[in-house]
Write a protein that holds these residues in place. Structure first.
Motif, short mmCIF file in Angstrom:
data_model
loop_
_atom_site.label_atom_id
_atom_site.label_comp_id
_atom_site.label_asym_id
_atom_site.label_seq_id
_atom_site.Cartn_x
_atom_site.Cartn_y
_atom_site.Cartn_z
N LYS A 136 0.88 -1.18 0.00
CA LYS A 136 0.00 0.00 0.00
C LYS A 136 0.91 1.22 0.00
N LYS A 156 1.57 5.14 0.24
CA LYS A 156 0.98 6.39 0.71
C LYS A 156 1.16 7.45 -0.38
N ASN A 161 -4.99 9.46 2.22
CA ASN A 161 -5.34 10.13 3.48
C ASN A 161 -5.87 11.55 3.24
N ASP A 201 -11.69 4.74 4.51
CA ASP A 201 -11.00 4.34 5.75
C ASP A 201 -11.45 5.29 6.87
N GLU A 202 -10.73 6.42 7.03
CA GLU A 202 -11.06 7.31 8.15
C GLU A 202 -12.40 8.02 7.99
N LYS A 257 -10.63 -1.67 10.55
CA LYS A 257 -9.50 -1.58 11.48
C LYS A 257 -9.98 -1.99 12.87
MG MG Z 1 -5.99 4.67 5.14
#
Ligand code: MG
Ligand code: MUC
Length: 367
Positions: A160, A162, A193, A242-243, A266
């Motif tokens: 993965k 970033k 992100n 995700d977040e 998660k």
């Molecule tokens: Mg993430």
């Protein structure tokens, strides 16, 4: 069996190599070890990694909410009264890592009491997962060298990457280099992100597509509602929340709104109980999942693989299970071993975690 106390121990262990990404960076694992004690002598263990840049929690807030709110509410309750326990935790908004650690410690106790591993209790699908390694921001050469080291040392072939820097070229060059060095055999996917705008993301995705990436995660903010929906519609690979989707309700909204087509689970933020809700929701709605990494140490990684291996749909893709390798040390008495790109679940009652007391004494920050 009743809960008699919930202990919180702050500790700090430096990383040998900090992880940098669009929303922050981590140099030291400043986590909280959570231990749930019972009247029958069993103790459940889990880790709470505060991530202020994602959920607003800090080490002090995790300890504060557990000591002042959760421990007084839960003391005296039956360890297996999962629904009543969650009803109480739910009265307090937020604090996902604190709640998740308590939940996982309770599953650890249940497994110990029954003599079964948590993986078997949750579903018992398999005893292992393929491993994906997260590559934080650096130069193309250094990120490629790290990927090669992970492949040559641990057999890891899923990465993965970033992304989310400006100009986008910085990250596209990294992916080009990784593909050149690793060849077509490696799987690459990207996580922004929320660093780019929707239009920057769309332009980058067109180039990344040619490199055969397999997933795109949080490239732009989900709060840019229309931009995000526009981007997700044109993505040729599953677009992972995700977040932006950290609770069962947010997951539903995200999938129905077209803000994502896949979900990162998660355990550090949804424990085992709510991770399972999220997983079953995704199965019901036809969305893929990936087992994500909250920049976990070994303790968190044991929890992620215990959950991921328990179900077919959570073990299909490689799980993000290797970033503990960047920590200078850990609290576990035994190492976690990745071989042939695979991490195996401990077939022991509960989570099978033993804390090394000497290490805990060395790294704890409360004395
Ligand atoms: Mg993430
Ligand atoms: C990830 O998948 O985003 C970085 C921030 C965070 O909360 O988790 C990590 C990894």
């Amino acid at each position: 069996m009743k809960i008699t106390a919930i202990e919180t121990v702050p500790y700090a262990i430096p990383y040998t190599k900090p992880l940098r990404f669009a929303s922050g960076e981590v140099h030291t694992a400043e986590h909280v070890l959570v231990r749930v004690h019972t009247d029958e002598g069993l103790t459940g263990v889990a880790d709470a990694p505060p991530r202020p840049f994602t959920y607003g929690e800090t080490q002090a807030s995790v300890i504060g909410v557990i000591e002042r709110i959760f421990a007084p509410q839960l003391t005296g309750m039956d360890v297996l009264a999962r629904e009543p326990v969650h009803a109480l935790l739910h009265r307090t908004v937020g604090n996902p890592a604190a709640k998740a650690a308590i939940d996982m410690a309770l599953w650890d106790i249940a497994g110990q009491a029954l003599g079964l591993s948590v993986t078997r209790l949750l579903g018992g699908w398999t005893d292992r997962m393929r491993v994906a390694h997260m590559l934080g921001f650096d130069s193309p050469e250094r990120m490629a060298a790290e990927a090669e080291r992970m492949r040559d040392t641990y057999g890891i072939t899923v990465f993965k990457v970033k992304v989310g820097r400006r100009p986008t070229r910085l990250d596209i060059d990294v992916c080009l280099k990784l593909r050149e060095v690793l060849g077509d055999g490696a799987e690459l996917y990207v996580d922004g992100n929320r660093g780019w705008t929707a239009s920057e993301s769309a332009a980058a995705l067109r180039e990344l597509d040619r490199l055969g990436i397999t997933l795109a995660e949080e490239l732009c903010p989900a709060d840019d509602v229309l931009g995000r929906r526009w981007l997700v519609r044109q993505s040729s690979v599953p677009f992972v929340a995700d977040e932006s989707a950290t609770t069962p309700a947010e997951v539903t909204r995200s999938l129905l709104d077209g803000a994502a087509t896949a979900i990162s689970i998660k355990t550090a933020r949804t424990g085992f109980t709510h991770s399972q809700r999220v997983l079953f929701q995704c199965e019901g709605m036809g969305a893929e999942v990936v087992m994500g990494n909250q920049i976990d140490g070994r303790l968190g990684t044991v929890c992620t693989v215990a959950f991921g291996a328990a179900h077919a749909s959570s073990s299909r893709r490689a799980g993000e299970l290797s970033n503990f390798l960047d920590m200078s040390d850990d609290l576990l008495a035994e190492p976690l071993v990745i071989t042939d790109g695979t991490l195996t679940v401990r077939d022991r009652p509960g989570l099978g975690i033993a804390i090394d007391d000497a290490k805990l004494a060395r790294y704890r920050q409360d004395h």
